[in-house]
Scaffold this motif. Structure first.
Motif, PDB file in Angstrom:
ATOM      1  N   LYS A  71       0.879  -1.306  -0.094  1.00  0.00           N
ATOM      2  CA  LYS A  71       0.017  -0.029   0.139  1.00  0.00           C
ATOM      3  C   LYS A  71       0.861   1.326   0.057  1.00  0.00           C
ATOM      4  CE  LYS A  71      -2.537   1.301   3.588  1.00  0.00           C
ATOM      5  NZ  LYS A  71      -3.552   0.914   4.770  1.00  0.00           N
ATOM      6  N   ARG A  72       1.909   1.276   0.721  1.00  0.00           N
ATOM      7  CA  ARG A  72       2.634   2.289   0.883  1.00  0.00           C
ATOM      8  C   ARG A  72       4.052   2.357  -0.188  1.00  0.00           C
ATOM      9  NH1 ARG A  72       1.942   4.971   6.430  1.00  0.00           N
ATOM     10  NH2 ARG A  72       0.230   3.811   7.363  1.00  0.00           N
ATOM     11  N   GLY A  73       4.114   1.365  -0.544  1.00  0.00           N
ATOM     12  CA  GLY A  73       4.962   1.468  -2.023  1.00  0.00           C
ATOM     13  C   GLY A  73       6.415   0.996  -1.437  1.00  0.00           C
ATOM     14  N   TRP A  74       6.536   0.676  -0.165  1.00  0.00           N
ATOM     15  CA  TRP A  74       8.015   0.200   0.262  1.00  0.00           C
ATOM     16  C   TRP A  74       8.413  -0.885  -0.569  1.00  0.00           C
ATOM     17  CZ3 TRP A  74       5.692  -0.639   5.892  1.00  0.00           C
ATOM     18  CH2 TRP A  74       5.510   0.678   6.376  1.00  0.00           C
ATOM     19  N   ASP A  75       7.717  -1.654  -1.129  1.00  0.00           N
ATOM     20  CA  ASP A  75       8.510  -2.890  -1.740  1.00  0.00           C
ATOM     21  C   ASP A  75       9.029  -2.366  -3.038  1.00  0.00           C
ATOM     22  OD1 ASP A  75       5.853  -1.778  -2.783  1.00  0.00           O
ATOM     23  OD2 ASP A  75       5.217  -3.927  -3.630  1.00  0.00           O
ATOM     24  N   LYS A  76       8.391  -1.205  -3.563  1.00  0.00           N
ATOM     25  CA  LYS A  76       8.879  -0.662  -4.884  1.00  0.00           C
ATOM     26  C   LYS A  76      10.205   0.290  -4.731  1.00  0.00           C
ATOM     27  CE  LYS A  76       5.128  -1.224  -7.641  1.00  0.00           C
ATOM     28  NZ  LYS A  76       4.424  -1.943  -6.515  1.00  0.00           N
ATOM     29  N   LYS A  77      10.359   0.463  -3.461  1.00  0.00           N
ATOM     30  CA  LYS A  77      11.703   1.370  -2.863  1.00  0.00           C
ATOM     31  C   LYS A  77      12.809   0.541  -2.978  1.00  0.00           C
ATOM     32  CE  LYS A  77       9.456   5.627  -1.257  1.00  0.00           C
ATOM     33  NZ  LYS A  77       9.131   6.519   0.014  1.00  0.00           N
ATOM     34  N   LEU A  78      12.613  -0.714  -2.319  1.00  0.00           N
ATOM     35  CA  LEU A  78      13.595  -1.359  -2.005  1.00  0.00           C
ATOM     36  C   LEU A  78      14.296  -2.394  -2.946  1.00  0.00           C
ATOM     37  CD1 LEU A  78      12.536  -2.432   1.768  1.00  0.00           C
ATOM     38  CD2 LEU A  78      14.250  -0.547   1.053  1.00  0.00           C
TER      39      LEU A  78
ATOM     40  N   SER B 157      17.886  -7.373  -3.529  1.00  0.00           N
ATOM     41  CA  SER B 157      18.826  -7.807  -2.694  1.00  0.00           C
ATOM     42  C   SER B 157      18.504  -7.275  -1.354  1.00  0.00           C
ATOM     43  CB  SER B 157      20.210  -7.641  -3.180  1.00  0.00           C
ATOM     44  OG  SER B 157      20.611  -6.470  -3.410  1.00  0.00           O
ATOM     45  N   VAL B 158      18.204  -5.947  -1.138  1.00  0.00           N
ATOM     46  CA  VAL B 158      18.058  -5.402   0.178  1.00  0.00           C
ATOM     47  C   VAL B 158      16.617  -5.921   0.830  1.00  0.00           C
ATOM     48  CG1 VAL B 158      17.498  -3.058   1.126  1.00  0.00           C
ATOM     49  CG2 VAL B 158      19.086  -3.399  -0.440  1.00  0.00           C
ATOM     50  N   ARG B 159      15.791  -6.253  -0.149  1.00  0.00           N
ATOM     51  CA  ARG B 159      14.367  -6.619   0.288  1.00  0.00           C
ATOM     52  C   ARG B 159      14.515  -8.089   0.962  1.00  0.00           C
ATOM     53  NH1 ARG B 159      10.984  -7.255  -4.240  1.00  0.00           N
ATOM     54  NH2 ARG B 159      11.515  -5.066  -4.997  1.00  0.00           N
TER      55      ARG B 159
ATOM     56  N   ILE C 239       7.970   7.767   7.103  1.00  0.00           N
ATOM     57  CA  ILE C 239       8.548   9.007   7.173  1.00  0.00           C
ATOM     58  C   ILE C 239      10.111   8.822   7.110  1.00  0.00           C
ATOM     59  CG2 ILE C 239       9.287  10.639   8.898  1.00  0.00           C
ATOM     60  CD1 ILE C 239       6.377  10.905   9.652  1.00  0.00           C
ATOM     61  N   THR C 240      10.625   7.519   7.669  1.00  0.00           N
ATOM     62  CA  THR C 240      12.048   7.237   7.497  1.00  0.00           C
ATOM     63  C   THR C 240      12.324   6.753   6.326  1.00  0.00           C
ATOM     64  OG1 THR C 240      11.715   4.890   8.148  1.00  0.00           O
ATOM     65  CG2 THR C 240      12.248   6.336  10.266  1.00  0.00           C
ATOM     66  N   MET C 241      11.300   6.352   5.394  1.00  0.00           N
ATOM     67  CA  MET C 241      11.552   6.077   3.898  1.00  0.00           C
ATOM     68  C   MET C 241      11.422   7.192   2.990  1.00  0.00           C
ATOM     69  SD  MET C 241      12.275   2.831   3.529  1.00  0.00           S
ATOM     70  CE  MET C 241      11.320   1.804   2.026  1.00  0.00           C
TER      71      MET C 241
ATOM     72  N   ALA D   6      16.740   4.825  -0.396  1.00  0.00           N
ATOM     73  CA  ALA D   6      15.624   5.475  -1.227  1.00  0.00           C
ATOM     74  C   ALA D   6      15.919   6.820  -1.362  1.00  0.00           C
ATOM     75  CB  ALA D   6      14.238   5.021  -0.437  1.00  0.00           C
ATOM     76  N   ALA D   7      17.454   6.994  -1.568  1.00  0.00           N
ATOM     77  CA  ALA D   7      17.713   8.492  -1.675  1.00  0.00           C
ATOM     78  C   ALA D   7      17.584   9.040  -2.999  1.00  0.00           C
ATOM     79  CB  ALA D   7      19.044   8.706  -0.828  1.00  0.00           C
ATOM     80  N   ASP D   8      17.775  10.506  -3.199  1.00  0.00           N
ATOM     81  CA  ASP D   8      17.680  11.388  -4.300  1.00  0.00           C
ATOM     82  C   ASP D   8      19.254  11.425  -4.623  1.00  0.00           C
ATOM     83  OD1 ASP D   8      16.755  12.284  -6.454  1.00  0.00           O
ATOM     84  OD2 ASP D   8      15.642  13.915  -5.414  1.00  0.00           O
TER      85      ASP D   8
END
Lengths: 314, 430
Positions: free
Chosen positions: B123-130, B133-135, B337-339, B356-358
């Motif tokens: 729902k919050r898209g954490w799966d897309k950000k990681l 191998s990090v996941r 928020i930490t993401m 997940a930085a710029d």
């Protein structure tokens, strides 16, 4: 206050008239009850629970599975456990045998020689110095000793180098052949003050006339020590030996801070072994078996100590 | 009316009762009013993560007026040793940081002590950000084995190992930065010849076993790692890679690349021998980066272990939501928020490795190299986790074994047999 006492006296008198008098044991037993119940709650109950867990296969969470004597059978064949146990015997030497022997000689010397020739104040100061390591938390003492014994910039190696004994420099805590002896050395230092203080207190109650008579008969220091001091403070010696042996069997803090059981298990002891089995390997059932065996051994040793002490009591 | 005797008995019963209650640890200090988020983590206040999470707390309180974050700083050991007991009681916090891996987060998830975060992650898209191998360390199956199954944790930073080197010492002894493994060993030979022990090491903690694992990894591939870490196949400690690792390590001790006295030293002593300019090389994790930036009084640089596709590394420690958390929605918001880019960028610029930085927002050039190296590694599927992960208690087995290799009290072959025995005992039965 007076009224209460009178009322109580009347009550006692009244009950005395009806029932046979109660002995002091009966009335004191009541006061033992809170202690006994607290002992049940914080000692007996956890011990029973621990013993139960030792018969299970459990990771600390979820439900324990009954495994009977499997943990104990595994323990019998576990070379690491037996190695840790052998190290425990070394610890008994370092924490009980040597400090008791040294403590005896030092106590007699302080009491008999320093006290007489330099005054009791000097003897008291020296006694306090020997006792100081007992006051220090073991974590603090351990960290300080790990600095002293550090291989590269430790002060012991630096001192050896400074006095021209550079070839004697060692990796005191990192060499598997030396580490156990280094830990033993630290423990002698930690432990020495306790027997010393107890023995000096014991010497206070020895009748000085015994020494005077022996001296008049021409007995030297050693003969007086052997024939008067030793037999007179035998109860203290048993107390110290029992107490220190128990402390040696359950030693944990020093090993944790100094070596973490290493290098390569060279300084592992049962309590540390049990701790890592519990928390690192999460084999709670097996860890409980180790601590149960340890508790039974300590209990047996305490009973033997108490029996010996009883025998020496006048 | 109570007689004196009964009063004593009653008092004793009350006392015992309260002792029993206290010893059962059932006191309830949690609140479920939606006004407090109880948070535990063990990052040092000056570390990249410590700085980032502090900012995240501020941001969280701004975004949730009236909600207070009750933060408790714990030590790694404290959480590691007591987590199962704490999570099993009502004292569990709403959100906490926990170590990743089968023996830790995997064990807790298997026992049902952690909240399944799968729905929130999607729902919050954490799966897309990681990255995949990090996941890996976020997912655990029903046996608590990482890599597949449900989401039980979210890492918001990453870590990997690299070679730190003292440029001043390299210059002083006329050694160039090694680009290949052969050049690395040649460089170490030069240092030894000049009386300098080249590698900072700690046999009483993780550094020694990480050297050894890296040597093995240089001869391994992904399927080897999957067999070892995820039990997808048989692990033979006498195979070519492990044998090479152990024998080369023992050989390096003989050649003087490691000092014999490093057997009793911990990771701190290894770090200090590098920061004090004594050892010219330290192979260890990105977690040292921030500290070296402030502590090193000499010119230093980093490079990846030469001629190896794989290195030690993974997603960082996990945010986990205990099953008993009373404010789960607030916990999810905090993770979110930490993401966020803002917190991730701050983490990157403070010396950490964000997930997940710029890229353009990382302004510090040294941090940029660190992060770029990680991104390359992650893209090439080069994270091989850590050697102590597969079975509970393996860390101690590795410490004890590598200490014996350093002191020469055990042969590599026996060392590998010891590892095999401990691994087979602890790994799930195939």
């Amino acid at each position: 206050m007076t009224v209460t006492v009178e009322r109580n006296a009347r009550a006692v008198g009244k009950s005395n008239a009806q029932k046979p008098p109660r002995g002091p044991r009966d009335s004191y037993a009541l006061f033992l009850l809170p202690g006994a119940l607290a002992f049940l709650a914080v000692i007996v109950l956890p011990f029973v629970m621990n013993t139960y867990v030792s018969f299970t296969d459990w990771q600390g969470v979820g439900s324990p599975e009954w495994s009977g004597l499997a943990n104990y059978r595994e323990l019998m064949d576990d070379s690491e456990f037996w190695a840790s146990f052998r190290h425990s015997l070394f610890m008994v030497v370092a924490m009980a045998a040597i400090p008791t022997a040294l403590g005896l000689v030092l106590a007699a010397a302080l009491f008999d020689y320093v006290g007489k020739h330099f005054g009791s104040r000097t003897a008291a100061v020296l006694r306090a110095c020997f006792y100081l390591p007992q006051v220090l938390p073991i974590a603090v003492a351990g960290i300080v000793w790990s600095w002293i014994l550090a291989p590269d910039d430790g002060s012991l190696n630096a001192l050896l180098k400074a006095i021209g004994l550079g070839s004697w420099q060692q990796d005191w805590l990192g060499d598997p052949d030396l580490a156990l002896y280094s830990v033993m050395g630290v423990m002698i230092w930690v432990q020495l003050g306790f027997p010393l203080v107890i023995f000096m207190a014991g010497l206070q109650r020895v009748d000085p006339q015994l020494y005077e008579a022996a001296e008049l008969d021409g007995a030297g220091w050693w003969r007086r020590f052997w024939h008067i001091t030793l037999p007179q403070i035998r109860p203290e010696i048993y107390v110290v030996l029992t107490w220190c042996s128990i402390a040696a069997l359950k030693v944990f803090g020093a090993v944790y801070v100094l070596t973490k059981g290493g290098p390569g298990g060279a300084t592992d002891v049962p309590s540390y072994f049990s701790f890592t089995t519990f928390f690192e390997k999460t084999q709670v059932g097996y860890g409980a078996a180790i601590s149960t065996v340890l508790t039974v051994l300590i209990l047996a040793l305490s009973l033997i100590g108490l029996r010996l002490q009883e025998r020496t009591d006048p | 009316m109570l007689t004196a005797r009964r009063r004593v008995v009653a008092a004793a019963v009350v006392l015992t009762g309260s002792l029993l209650v206290a010893s059962c640890g059932d006191s309830d200090s949690g609140s479920s009013d939606g006004k407090t988020l109880r948070l535990w983590h063990y990052e040092g206040p000056t570390s990249a993560m410590g700085i980032a999470w502090k900012e995240a707390i501020k941001e969280f309180e701004t975004k949730h007026p009236g909600v207070k974050v009750e933060f408790e700083e714990k030590s790694f050991d404290q959480i590691q040793k007591t987590a199962p007991m704490v999570l099993n009681s009502s004292d569990a916090p709403d959100l906490m940081e926990y170590n990743k891996g089968n023996a830790t987060a995997g064990l807790l998830s298997k026992q049902g002590l952690l909240t399944d975060l799968t729905e929130e992650a999607t729902k919050r898209g954490w799966d897309k950000k990681l990255s995949p191998s990090v996941r890996t360390t976020s997912l655990y199956d029903t046996n608590g084995v990482m890599g597949s199954g449900k989401w039980y944790g979210v890492p918001n930073y990453a870590e990997y190992t690299l070679v730190y080197y003292n440029k001043d010492l390299f210059k002083k002894y006329g050694v160039a930065e090694p680009k290949t493994f052969a050049e690395l060993t040649a460089a170490m030979d030069t240092f030894v010849a000049k009386g300098v022990t080249p590698l900072a090491n700690g046999g009483a903690a993780y550094p020694a076993q990480q050297y050894l694992y890296q040597l093995a990894l240089s001869k391994a591939d992904r399927s080897w790692v999957d067999a070892y870490q995820l039990y997808k196949g048989k692990t033979d400690f006498h195979d070519a890679a492990w044998t090479y690792g152990a024998e080369t390590f023992a050989d390096w001790v003989k050649k003087g690349y490691f000092s014999k006295s490093s057997s009793g030293q911990n990771e701190e002593a290894a770090g200090v021998s590098f920061t004090s300019g004594k050892a010219p090389i330290l192979f260890s994790g990105s977690w040292w980066y921030g500290r070296f930036k402030t502590d090193n009084k000499f010119d230093w640089g980093t490079f990846r272990w030469p001629d190896s596709k794989l290195t030690l590394g993974s997603g960082g420690n996990l945010w986990v939501v205990p099953k008993g958390s009373k404010n789960k929605d607030l916990a999810y918001d905090f993770i979110d928020i930490t993401m966020s880019k803002k917190i991730q960028n701050l983490l990157g610029n403070s010396g950490g490795v964000p997930v997940a930085a710029d890229a353009s927002a990382i302004t510090d050039p040294q941090s940029k190299t660190l992060i770029d190296d990680f991104n390359t590694l992650s893209k090439n599927d080069g994270l091989a986790f850590y050697p102590d992960w597969p079975v509970p208690g393996f860390y101690d087995v590795l410490v004890s074994g590598t200490q014996k290799l350093i002191t020469g009290s055990e042969k590599p072959d026996d060392y590998l047999s010891d590892l095999q025995e401990a691994y087979d005992k602890g790994a799930p039965k195939q």
